[in-house]
Design an enzyme around this catalytic site. Sequence first.
Site, PDB file in Angstrom:
ATOM      1  CD  GLU A  14       8.907  74.917   1.130  1.00 33.99           C
ATOM      2  OE1 GLU A  14       8.341  73.886   0.753  1.00 33.99           O
ATOM      3  OE2 GLU A  14       9.381  75.055   2.278  1.00 33.99           O
TER       4      GLU A  14
ATOM      5  CE  LYS B 110       9.078  69.813   0.791  1.00 30.74           C
ATOM      6  NZ  LYS B 110       8.255  70.741   1.604  1.00 30.74           N
TER       7      LYS B 110
ATOM      8  CB  CYS C  12      11.543  72.870   2.752  1.00 26.23           C
ATOM      9  SG  CYS C  12      11.045  73.326   4.432  1.00 26.23           S
TER      10      CYS C  12
END
Length: 283
Positions: free
Chosen positions: A45, A117, A158
């Site tokens: 990321e 995300k 993440c």
Amino acid sequence: MAINSVRVAAAQMTSINDLATNYATCARLIKEAASAGAKLLCLPENFSFVGAKQGESLQIAQSLDGPIIKGYCDLARDAKMWLSLGGFQEKGSDDAHLCNTHVLIDDAGNIRSTYKKMHLFDVDVPGGAVYKESSFTEPGKEIVAVDSPFGRLGLTVCYDLRFPELYQQLRFKHGAQVLLVPSAFTKVTGEAHWEVLLRARAIETQCYVIAAAQGGKHSEKRESFGDTLIIDPWGTVIGRLPDRVSTGIVVADIDFSLIESVRTKMPISQHRKPIEFWKQASM
């Protein structure tokens, strides 16, 4: 390397607020991965940029057809390697927001798929800083899985890691075989939860997990945990750098026969209860 397998790599790096420096680091890591025989390199990321001051990420955000991603498409094409670009600062719907976008590029330099995300990091880290990713980031709304030479890939980023529902959907609804979890975990949360969460996702989905990580100090105010990992469908760590925060790559083989063996011997896809069962059981 087994006949029914393919070699992949995951990178570890310490991105800073300098696009050119990070690009040079990624270019070097791609060459290392190619020399090791890998056909896919997963970058973490914020691979291209980690801001040192509030608002810097918004200032450098670009569209997917901008020069930043074009540069990485060129790297993929030149190396004849697929790239998973962990979390790219893609321009949002207005100047005050961006999207944290996972970009998958094939070995011809074409964008194959993107995932935005979903779960944004709005957290008061114990003993650490307060994060409010939603203040400048638009959440994604679509689950993304894509076919590749490395199996069917499930794309995440993440903080998504803490929400097993997404990974259950990727495995049981979208047929994922390999889960990509590019990350920049904080030092505090990484020490407590990083490896156990990744191994749990691998075990409960019977998928390989590739977790490329940011590691080390990006600036005076930000530090990432690191510990890039590749984990097999039995939950065994099969790839790990010897130094948790050093820049480098880890290489492992995706063994499709192992995926099949684990899933056949413990057929959890047949044993799991459908959503209708849980609705009735909760009445």
